[in-house]
Design an enzyme around this catalytic site. Structure first.
Site, PDB file in Angstrom:
ATOM      1  N   TYR A 197      -0.625   8.422  -2.425  1.00  0.00           N
ATOM      2  CA  TYR A 197      -0.776   8.157  -3.855  1.00  0.00           C
ATOM      3  C   TYR A 197      -1.992   8.895  -4.438  1.00  0.00           C
ATOM      4  CZ  TYR A 197       2.303   3.924  -3.761  1.00  0.00           C
ATOM      5  OH  TYR A 197       3.341   3.025  -3.668  1.00  0.00           O
ATOM      6  N   CYS A 234      -4.382  -1.410  -1.981  1.00  0.00           N
ATOM      7  CA  CYS A 234      -4.556   0.028  -2.157  1.00  0.00           C
ATOM      8  C   CYS A 234      -5.496   0.241  -3.331  1.00  0.00           C
ATOM      9  CB  CYS A 234      -3.183   0.652  -2.448  1.00  0.00           C
ATOM     10  SG  CYS A 234      -3.237   2.389  -2.865  1.00  0.00           S
ATOM     11  N   ASN A 235      -6.597   0.927  -3.095  1.00  0.00           N
ATOM     12  CA  ASN A 235      -7.555   1.189  -4.173  1.00  0.00           C
ATOM     13  C   ASN A 235      -6.932   2.058  -5.266  1.00  0.00           C
ATOM     14  OD1 ASN A 235     -10.560   0.427  -3.070  1.00  0.00           O
ATOM     15  ND2 ASN A 235      -9.204   1.009  -1.414  1.00  0.00           N
ATOM     16  N   THR A 236      -6.141   3.049  -4.847  1.00  0.00           N
ATOM     17  CA  THR A 236      -5.566   3.992  -5.814  1.00  0.00           C
ATOM     18  C   THR A 236      -4.571   3.281  -6.730  1.00  0.00           C
ATOM     19  OG1 THR A 236      -5.730   5.638  -4.048  1.00  0.00           O
ATOM     20  CG2 THR A 236      -4.500   6.266  -6.013  1.00  0.00           C
ATOM     21  N   ASP A 262       0.877  -1.178   0.000  1.00  0.00           N
ATOM     22  CA  ASP A 262       0.000   0.000   0.000  1.00  0.00           C
ATOM     23  C   ASP A 262       0.907   1.219   0.000  1.00  0.00           C
ATOM     24  OD1 ASP A 262      -2.367   1.614   0.305  1.00  0.00           O
ATOM     25  OD2 ASP A 262      -1.938   1.797   2.428  1.00  0.00           O
ATOM     26  N   CYS A 273     -10.958   3.523   0.310  1.00  0.00           N
ATOM     27  CA  CYS A 273      -9.503   3.666   0.479  1.00  0.00           C
ATOM     28  C   CYS A 273      -9.158   2.837   1.708  1.00  0.00           C
ATOM     29  CB  CYS A 273      -9.149   5.132   0.694  1.00  0.00           C
ATOM     30  SG  CYS A 273      -7.477   5.425   1.332  1.00  0.00           S
ATOM     31  N   THR A 274      -8.114   2.020   1.586  1.00  0.00           N
ATOM     32  CA  THR A 274      -7.839   1.076   2.679  1.00  0.00           C
ATOM     33  C   THR A 274      -7.470   1.781   3.988  1.00  0.00           C
ATOM     34  OG1 THR A 274      -5.591   0.797   1.807  1.00  0.00           O
ATOM     35  CG2 THR A 274      -7.234  -0.846   1.173  1.00  0.00           C
TER      36      THR A 274
HETATM   37  N1  DGL Z   1      -4.652   3.425   0.877  1.00  0.00           N
HETATM   38  C1  DGL Z   1      -4.769   3.920  -0.436  1.00  0.00           C
HETATM   39  C2  DGL Z   1      -6.075   3.534  -1.121  1.00  0.00           C
HETATM   40  O1  DGL Z   1      -6.649   2.515  -0.774  1.00  0.00           O
HETATM   41  C3  DGL Z   1      -4.365   5.308  -0.814  1.00  0.00           C
HETATM   42  C4  DGL Z   1      -3.990   6.338   0.169  1.00  0.00           C
HETATM   43  C5  DGL Z   1      -3.144   7.390  -0.482  1.00  0.00           C
HETATM   44  O2  DGL Z   1      -1.936   7.164  -0.520  1.00  0.00           O
HETATM   45  O3  DGL Z   1      -3.667   8.393  -0.982  1.00  0.00           O
HETATM   46  O4  DGL Z   1      -6.527   4.199  -2.008  1.00  0.00           O
END
Ligand code: DGL
Length: 269
Positions: free
Chosen positions: A45, A77-79, A13, A191-192
């Site tokens: 991210y 990580c979704n992003t 992540d 977002c995780t």
């Molecule tokens: N944890 C990440 C997600 O699930 C992104 C957090 C980030 O770095 O902006 O999107």
């Protein structure tokens, strides 16, 4: 090189958020070894351009393969999933890869009012992958999308005051929550990192609003994929290793806080 069921599963992540996925993975697959990689030195991210996220995702995957011979990868990580999973699958075709995406479909199945809030990073919401998912559910529910700049960063640094202020501002911007017609009864945590703000969100929205995160479905999917590829470890006592491109103490404290474990954390370039 041939893969082997005894090799570890890599999980990465942008920072500590993926620990919410790791927790579910370890509960579901207790015999597996995991290597958790937090890219906190290059986070967040969600507010960076997709090229940065692709480059980081590629470099982390290469490191996990070279240093740990991972047998599978969970992009926690979704992003990064939205920006880079298609690139990783094309460039590492022999590696089974699992991603995470905002749980819109489960939310539709659970919502009674059919009004659903979605909190995610700006990068996730703007991605073609997310827009395709959203379009596939057209007419099934009304989604209100909220980019949450700064929230992952506040959670990353365990800044409780900022987490509360941002959760308050963003849930207010989404609109009315509740069980009455037209109100949002379901909030997707896309977002995780946001799984670690669940208590704050419940306190703001009330216990009747359902918060949907993705740990368990991702863990179940990982089990199916390992099994289908002959890589499920039949037995063993799973261990986890941790590394970060940021401050090892921050990841160590996050693991202690959220996974209730005292671990050593290595620093990665
Ligand atoms: N944890 C990440 C997600 O699930 C992104 C957090 C980030 O770095 O902006 O999107």
């Amino acid at each position: 090189m041939e893969s082997d069921p005894n090799f570890p599963v890599g999980v990465f992540d942008s920072g500590v958020g993926g620990l919410s996925i790791l927790k579910a993975l370890r509960a579901e697959l207790p015999q597996e070894d995991f290597v958790y990689f937090a890219d906190s030195g290059h986070a967040p991210y969600g507010e960076r351009d997709p090229e940065h996220v692709i480059e980081r995702s590629r470099s982390i995957t290469q490191q996990l393969l070279a240093q740990h011979r991972i047998k599978a990868l969970v992009v926690a990580c979704n992003t990064a999933t939205a920006a880079a999973i298609h690139v990783l699958r094309a460039e590492f075709p022999a590696l089974p890869i699992v991603g995470v995406e905002p749980a819109l479909k489960p939310a539709v199945a659970l919502s009674q009012t059919r009004h659903i809030g979605v909190m995610a990073t700006r990068g996730t919401l703007a991605s073609a992958k997310f827009q395709t998912l959203l379009a596939s559910l057209a007419g099934q529910a009304e989604f209100t999308l909220q980019p949450c700049d700064g929230l992952a960063d506040a959670i990353e640094h365990h800044d409780a005051t900022r987490v509360i202020a941002l959760c308050e501002a963003y849930t207010k911007a989404i609109g009315l929550f509740g069980l009455k017609s037209g109100e949002k009864d379901t909030l997707v945590l896309g977002c995780t990192h946001y799984a670690f703000a669940e208590d704050t969100l419940h306190a703001l929205l009330g216990p009747q609003v359902q918060l949907i995160e993705t740990g368990l479905p991702v863990a179940l999917h990982t089990r199916r994929l390992l099994s289908a590829t002959g890589l499920l470890r039949p037995q063993g006592t799973g261990q986890a290793q941790f590394q970060t491109t940021g401050q090892p103490a921050e990841l160590q404290q996050a693991v202690a806080r959220w996974l209730r474990q005292d671990v050593a954390v290595a620093h990665s370039a």
